[in-house]
Design a protein around this motif. Structure first.
Motif, PDB file in Angstrom:
ATOM      1  N   CYS A 227      80.201  59.459  27.750  1.00  0.00           N
ATOM      2  CA  CYS A 227      78.794  59.534  27.369  1.00  0.00           C
ATOM      3  C   CYS A 227      78.240  60.930  27.615  1.00  0.00           C
ATOM      4  O   CYS A 227      77.464  61.457  26.803  1.00  0.00           O
ATOM      5  N   PHE A 230      79.630  63.261  24.872  1.00  0.00           N
ATOM      6  CA  PHE A 230      78.969  62.936  23.606  1.00  0.00           C
ATOM      7  C   PHE A 230      77.565  63.523  23.581  1.00  0.00           C
ATOM      8  O   PHE A 230      77.159  64.189  22.617  1.00  0.00           O
ATOM      9  N   GLY A 353      84.249  62.330  23.828  1.00  0.00           N
ATOM     10  CA  GLY A 353      82.805  62.360  23.590  1.00  0.00           C
ATOM     11  C   GLY A 353      82.382  63.642  22.891  1.00  0.00           C
ATOM     12  O   GLY A 353      81.592  63.619  21.939  1.00  0.00           O
ATOM     13  N   GLY A 357      80.918  63.034  19.322  1.00  0.00           N
ATOM     14  CA  GLY A 357      79.458  63.117  19.397  1.00  0.00           C
ATOM     15  C   GLY A 357      78.806  63.976  18.328  1.00  0.00           C
ATOM     16  O   GLY A 357      77.947  63.499  17.575  1.00  0.00           O
ATOM     17  N   LEU A 380      73.608  55.031  23.276  1.00  0.00           N
ATOM     18  CA  LEU A 380      74.807  55.433  24.002  1.00  0.00           C
ATOM     19  C   LEU A 380      74.667  55.165  25.496  1.00  0.00           C
ATOM     20  O   LEU A 380      75.538  54.532  26.122  1.00  0.00           O
ATOM     21  N   TRP A 381      73.563  55.624  26.075  1.00  0.00           N
ATOM     22  CA  TRP A 381      73.380  55.447  27.518  1.00  0.00           C
ATOM     23  C   TRP A 381      73.115  53.985  27.882  1.00  0.00           C
ATOM     24  O   TRP A 381      73.456  53.551  28.990  1.00  0.00           O
TER      25      TRP A 381
END
Length: 400
Positions: A227, A230, A353, A357, A380-381
């Motif tokens: 994450c 990304f 990522g 991303g 995403l988070w």
């Protein structure tokens, strides 16, 4: 007891302080180059998709070299790998602004990524090997602070320099700063601790099952760094364009975003690290992600640039404080003899990522509009928050 005495008590190994100093100087170069990169690409009128592709090439370099870097570190030492990779990175950023064609920029970014992951795996391996077990998150938070301080200084200097000199000159200055950090590592770091080579010397090379088992054990830590990769690779490229084209912020002022986000991380990360050592790394990581999601969603209706910078300070600072916690979580799960391999896996996820991303963010921006990228980042988070709840027992702190 003075704060300096407390720091020395928690971080007694002088080599960690050398890593922090090397990281700070190198991150200053990163900050200079990172804040200037979108300006070079915008100046050449590349589309969002092409800009995303350049970042994806950077991620591809990381993916290609992440696993080999662990083997190289065990074979030649983290110190030597660190020095060589810093010099390689410096040469790439010195060349970047002078390459006229997109394919040349792509090759440059690929090699930039390969050298960069060598730097990260080397530093993180040294950090986890030498940090006291009971203060790993604290030690990694200092590493993040050194990184953030460098980005803050580099981004601030960049904002001043782009007003008085060419973008190419800024990149050359960044390359010189990066080369300086390699000299610090070369002359001040001691040889690697023997624990790094214990697994290879006494148990032979790890097989596929060992790698798979280790990857599963550190999955929550690895997804957190996915994450991070990304988000970082995408936001540094597309947020300036969003601010400029949608919010009508002057192009030069968008360089402040990197510095302000790093400033927020400086404020938050050490507190988060100490709290993570006490109550659990994954718990604090999840709380930071929640704050980040809320700030991302609140960013859409904002019209005042100073208020946007406050949002970047809080949300960006919270999300930028997640990497040291995910690194500390990985260090708590893996054994010292596994650190070179676990850091390689960790950085493969980070690179994945980085690789995916910018491409996906570019496609979303082109298809749905630049504002849609904020919803993509929030989703995403949110996925990390959900995963951290499902696999909350991955953190050894839950078994105390």
């Amino acid at each position: 007891m003075s704060p300096i005495h407390t720091l020395r008590e928690r971080i007694p190994d002088r080599n960690l302080w050398v890593v922090y100093l090397t990281t700070w100087v190198l991150a200053t170069a990163y900050g200079l180059a990172l804040a200037t990169t979108p300006l070079v690409l915008i100046e050449r009128h590349f589309t969002d998709g092409e800009i995303g592709a350049t970042a994806s090439w950077f991620g591809a370099g990381i993916v290609s070299f992440a696993i080999p870097s662990g083997w190289i570190i065990r074979r030649f030492s983290a110190r030597r790998t660190l020095v060589v990779c810093i010099l390689g990175y410096a040469s790439m950023i010195a060349l970047f602004p002078f390459l006229p064609e997109l394919w040349q920029i792509g090759i440059n970014r690929f090699l930039d990524g390969a050298f960069s992951v060598g730097v990260w795996v080397s530093c993180e391996t040294l950090l986890l090997l030498r940090a006291p077990k009971e203060h790993k998150a604290f030690a990694t938070s200092l590493y993040a602070i050194a990184t953030g301080l460098g980005y803050f200084v580099g981004g601030g200097i960049c904002w001043a320099l782009v007003h008085v000199m060419s973008l190419g000159t800024v990149f050359v200055i960044a390359a010189v700063v990066a080369a300086l950090s390699s000299l610090i590592a070369l002359f001040r770091l001691e040889p690697d601790p023997p624990a790094l080579h214990t697994s290879d010397e006494h148990h032979g090379a790890a097989n596929v099952r060992d790698w798979a088992s280790l990857a599963w054990r550190i999955k929550t830590s690895s997804f957190a760094t996915f994450c991070t990769g990304f988000f970082q690779a995408s936001v540094v490229i597309f947020l300036p364009a969003y601010l400029h084209y949608v919010k009508h912020v002057p192009e030069e002022d968008t360089t402040l975003v990197t510095a302000v986000s790093a400033g927020g991380m400086l404020v938050i990360s050490n507190v988060a690290g100490r709290l993570g050592d006490r109550v659990g790394h994954l718990f604090v990581l999840r709380a930071l992600a929640i704050v980040g999601v809320l700030v991302l969603l609140s960013f859409v209706p904002l019209t005042s640039f100073p208020v946007m910078l406050v949002a970047v300070l809080i949300g960006g600072g919270s999300l930028a404080s997640i990497p040291p916690l995910s690194l500390a979580l990985q260090g708590a799960i893996a054994s010292p003899s596994e650190y070179a391999r676990s850091n390689s896996i960790f950085n493969v996820f980070f690179a994945t990522g980085l690789l995916s991303g910018p491409y996906l963010t570019g496609r979303v921006s082109e298809s749905l509009g630049r504002e849609a990228i904020l919803y993509l980042f929030a989703s995403l988070w949110t996925a990390l928050i959900v995963l951290s709840l499902i696999f909350r027992k991955d953190d050894p702190a839950t078994r105390r």
